[in-house]
Design a protein around this motif. Structure first.
Motif, PDB file in Angstrom:
ATOM      1  N   PHE A  42       0.829  -1.189   0.000  1.00  0.00           N
ATOM      2  CA  PHE A  42       0.000   0.000   0.000  1.00  0.00           C
ATOM      3  C   PHE A  42       0.872   1.250   0.000  1.00  0.00           C
ATOM      4  CE2 PHE A  42      -2.894  -3.164   1.674  1.00  0.00           C
ATOM      5  CZ  PHE A  42      -4.086  -2.832   1.031  1.00  0.00           C
ATOM      6  N   ARG A  43       0.426   2.264  -0.716  1.00  0.00           N
ATOM      7  CA  ARG A  43       1.105   3.549  -0.747  1.00  0.00           C
ATOM      8  C   ARG A  43       0.063   4.632  -0.515  1.00  0.00           C
ATOM      9  NH1 ARG A  43       1.506   7.316  -4.691  1.00  0.00           N
ATOM     10  NH2 ARG A  43       0.696   5.918  -6.276  1.00  0.00           N
ATOM     11  N   SER A  44       0.379   5.581   0.350  1.00  0.00           N
ATOM     12  CA  SER A  44      -0.522   6.684   0.611  1.00  0.00           C
ATOM     13  C   SER A  44      -0.634   7.538  -0.645  1.00  0.00           C
ATOM     14  CB  SER A  44       0.000   7.528   1.783  1.00  0.00           C
ATOM     15  OG  SER A  44      -0.901   8.569   2.049  1.00  0.00           O
ATOM     16  N   GLY A  45      -1.866   7.909  -0.992  1.00  0.00           N
ATOM     17  CA  GLY A  45      -2.028   8.707  -2.198  1.00  0.00           C
ATOM     18  C   GLY A  45      -3.386   9.380  -2.248  1.00  0.00           C
ATOM     19  N   ARG A  46      -3.600  10.118  -3.337  1.00  0.00           N
ATOM     20  CA  ARG A  46      -4.845  10.842  -3.551  1.00  0.00           C
ATOM     21  C   ARG A  46      -5.364  10.543  -4.943  1.00  0.00           C
ATOM     22  NH1 ARG A  46      -2.297  16.419  -1.410  1.00  0.00           N
ATOM     23  NH2 ARG A  46      -2.373  15.935   0.797  1.00  0.00           N
ATOM     24  N   LEU A  47      -6.683  10.479  -5.060  1.00  0.00           N
ATOM     25  CA  LEU A  47      -7.325  10.303  -6.360  1.00  0.00           C
ATOM     26  C   LEU A  47      -8.294  11.455  -6.569  1.00  0.00           C
ATOM     27  CD1 LEU A  47      -8.179   6.495  -6.231  1.00  0.00           C
ATOM     28  CD2 LEU A  47      -6.293   7.581  -7.450  1.00  0.00           C
ATOM     29  N   LEU A  48      -8.201  12.101  -7.713  1.00  0.00           N
ATOM     30  CA  LEU A  48      -9.078  13.214  -8.054  1.00  0.00           C
ATOM     31  C   LEU A  48     -10.120  12.727  -9.051  1.00  0.00           C
ATOM     32  CD1 LEU A  48      -9.656  16.270  -7.829  1.00  0.00           C
ATOM     33  CD2 LEU A  48      -8.086  16.602  -9.734  1.00  0.00           C
ATOM     34  N   SER A  49     -11.376  13.041  -8.807  1.00  0.00           N
ATOM     35  CA  SER A  49     -12.444  12.635  -9.704  1.00  0.00           C
ATOM     36  C   SER A  49     -12.326  13.371 -11.033  1.00  0.00           C
ATOM     37  CB  SER A  49     -13.804  12.952  -9.072  1.00  0.00           C
ATOM     38  OG  SER A  49     -14.838  12.714  -9.991  1.00  0.00           O
ATOM     39  N   SER A  50     -12.548  12.653 -12.125  1.00  0.00           N
ATOM     40  CA  SER A  50     -12.518  13.283 -13.446  1.00  0.00           C
ATOM     41  C   SER A  50     -13.891  13.876 -13.798  1.00  0.00           C
ATOM     42  CB  SER A  50     -12.103  12.270 -14.509  1.00  0.00           C
ATOM     43  OG  SER A  50     -13.036  11.211 -14.541  1.00  0.00           O
ATOM     44  N   HIS A  51     -14.906  13.531 -13.039  1.00  0.00           N
ATOM     45  CA  HIS A  51     -16.263  14.041 -13.277  1.00  0.00           C
ATOM     46  C   HIS A  51     -16.423  15.377 -12.560  1.00  0.00           C
ATOM     47  CE1 HIS A  51     -20.474  13.864 -14.220  1.00  0.00           C
ATOM     48  NE2 HIS A  51     -20.790  14.014 -12.953  1.00  0.00           N
ATOM     49  N   ARG A  52     -16.828  16.413 -13.283  1.00  0.00           N
ATOM     50  CA  ARG A  52     -17.006  17.742 -12.698  1.00  0.00           C
ATOM     51  C   ARG A  52     -18.411  18.254 -12.997  1.00  0.00           C
ATOM     52  NH1 ARG A  52     -12.068  20.709 -11.316  1.00  0.00           N
ATOM     53  NH2 ARG A  52     -10.375  19.238 -11.549  1.00  0.00           N
ATOM     54  N   PRO A  53     -19.376  17.892 -12.161  1.00  0.00           N
ATOM     55  CA  PRO A  53     -20.738  18.376 -12.413  1.00  0.00           C
ATOM     56  C   PRO A  53     -20.836  19.882 -12.202  1.00  0.00           C
ATOM     57  CG  PRO A  53     -20.606  17.210 -10.322  1.00  0.00           C
ATOM     58  CD  PRO A  53     -19.274  17.065 -10.988  1.00  0.00           C
ATOM     59  N   VAL A  54     -21.690  20.512 -12.991  1.00  0.00           N
ATOM     60  CA  VAL A  54     -21.944  21.944 -12.888  1.00  0.00           C
ATOM     61  C   VAL A  54     -23.344  22.117 -12.303  1.00  0.00           C
ATOM     62  CG1 VAL A  54     -22.243  24.085 -14.185  1.00  0.00           C
ATOM     63  CG2 VAL A  54     -20.453  22.473 -14.826  1.00  0.00           C
ATOM     64  N   PHE A  55     -23.482  23.047 -11.394  1.00  0.00           N
ATOM     65  CA  PHE A  55     -24.794  23.293 -10.801  1.00  0.00           C
ATOM     66  C   PHE A  55     -24.981  24.783 -10.604  1.00  0.00           C
ATOM     67  CE2 PHE A  55     -21.848  22.966  -7.310  1.00  0.00           C
ATOM     68  CZ  PHE A  55     -22.259  23.933  -6.404  1.00  0.00           C
ATOM     69  N   ALA A  56     -26.238  25.189 -10.573  1.00  0.00           N
ATOM     70  CA  ALA A  56     -26.589  26.581 -10.305  1.00  0.00           C
ATOM     71  C   ALA A  56     -27.282  26.618  -8.953  1.00  0.00           C
ATOM     72  CB  ALA A  56     -27.505  27.133 -11.390  1.00  0.00           C
ATOM     73  N   LEU A  57     -26.834  27.477  -8.099  1.00  0.00           N
ATOM     74  CA  LEU A  57     -27.442  27.617  -6.785  1.00  0.00           C
ATOM     75  C   LEU A  57     -28.709  28.449  -6.924  1.00  0.00           C
ATOM     76  CD1 LEU A  57     -26.890  26.939  -3.777  1.00  0.00           C
ATOM     77  CD2 LEU A  57     -25.903  29.202  -3.585  1.00  0.00           C
ATOM     78  N   PRO A  58     -29.870  27.884  -6.585  1.00  0.00           N
ATOM     79  CA  PRO A  58     -31.108  28.656  -6.745  1.00  0.00           C
ATOM     80  C   PRO A  58     -31.187  29.783  -5.726  1.00  0.00           C
ATOM     81  CG  PRO A  58     -31.560  26.568  -5.668  1.00  0.00           C
ATOM     82  CD  PRO A  58     -30.105  26.554  -6.045  1.00  0.00           C
ATOM     83  N   ALA A  59     -31.993  30.760  -6.055  1.00  0.00           N
ATOM     84  CA  ALA A  59     -32.238  31.845  -5.098  1.00  0.00           C
ATOM     85  C   ALA A  59     -32.926  31.241  -3.882  1.00  0.00           C
ATOM     86  CB  ALA A  59     -33.108  32.919  -5.734  1.00  0.00           C
ATOM     87  N   GLU A  60     -32.568  31.704  -2.716  1.00  0.00           N
ATOM     88  CA  GLU A  60     -33.143  31.161  -1.493  1.00  0.00           C
ATOM     89  C   GLU A  60     -34.496  31.799  -1.224  1.00  0.00           C
ATOM     90  OE1 GLU A  60     -32.067  31.089   3.208  1.00  0.00           O
ATOM     91  OE2 GLU A  60     -30.432  30.898   1.785  1.00  0.00           O
ATOM     92  N   ALA A  61     -35.489  30.953  -1.009  1.00  0.00           N
ATOM     93  CA  ALA A  61     -36.832  31.456  -0.709  1.00  0.00           C
ATOM     94  C   ALA A  61     -36.861  32.019   0.710  1.00  0.00           C
ATOM     95  CB  ALA A  61     -37.849  30.327  -0.834  1.00  0.00           C
TER      96      ALA A  61
END
Length: 132
Positions: A42-61
């Motif tokens: 085992f080797r300590s490491g990091r994995l970065l997701s290749s999926h980058r979803p885009v979202f719009a934050l709605p106006a807060e009611a």
């Protein structure tokens, strides 16, 4: 990270995230841990997701515009028994629903106790809090 869950649900308070309503953002994920190597070590490491979803934050009611989740719940006790110890039973039920749903107890409201077949019927409201 909860190792027993395949999908992690991470939420932060809207006041802490710094996002602005009606703007678009992208998300990205990363995990850090021990990576199994071809030689079995085992080797300590990091994995970065290749999926980058885009979202719009709605106006807060506003609080007045938010609709709570509402449903009826039937307690298997006669209405007279409920009314005799209403404060304690309501407090216990609010706490149980709060614990079960993972929401603050202050967002659970019980109203309109009526008697009928099967026991006491209550209307339960779950209000929402701003999240991002």
């Amino acid at each position: 990270v909860l190792r027993h869950l395949a999908v992690q649900d991470v939420r932060v308070s809207a006041s802490e995230c710094g996002f602005e309503a009606e703007r678009s953002y992208h998300a990205s994920g990363m995990v850090q841990g021990d990576l199994l190597q071809p030689d079995g070590t085992f080797r300590s490491g990091r994995l970065l997701s290749s999926h980058r979803p885009v979202f719009a934050l709605p106006a807060e009611a506003s609080l007045e515009e938010r609709y709570p989740v509402v449903f009826d719940i039937v307690l298997n006790i006669p209405l007279a028994d409920y009314q005799a110890d209403m404060s304690r039973i309501s407090e216990d039920l609010q706490q149980e629903l709060s614990d079960f749903l993972g929401i603050p107890k202050t967002l659970v409201t019980l109203k309109d106790a009526t008697g009928g077949p099967g026991g006491t019927t209550l209307v339960v409201y779950f209000s929402t809090e701003p999240r991002c």
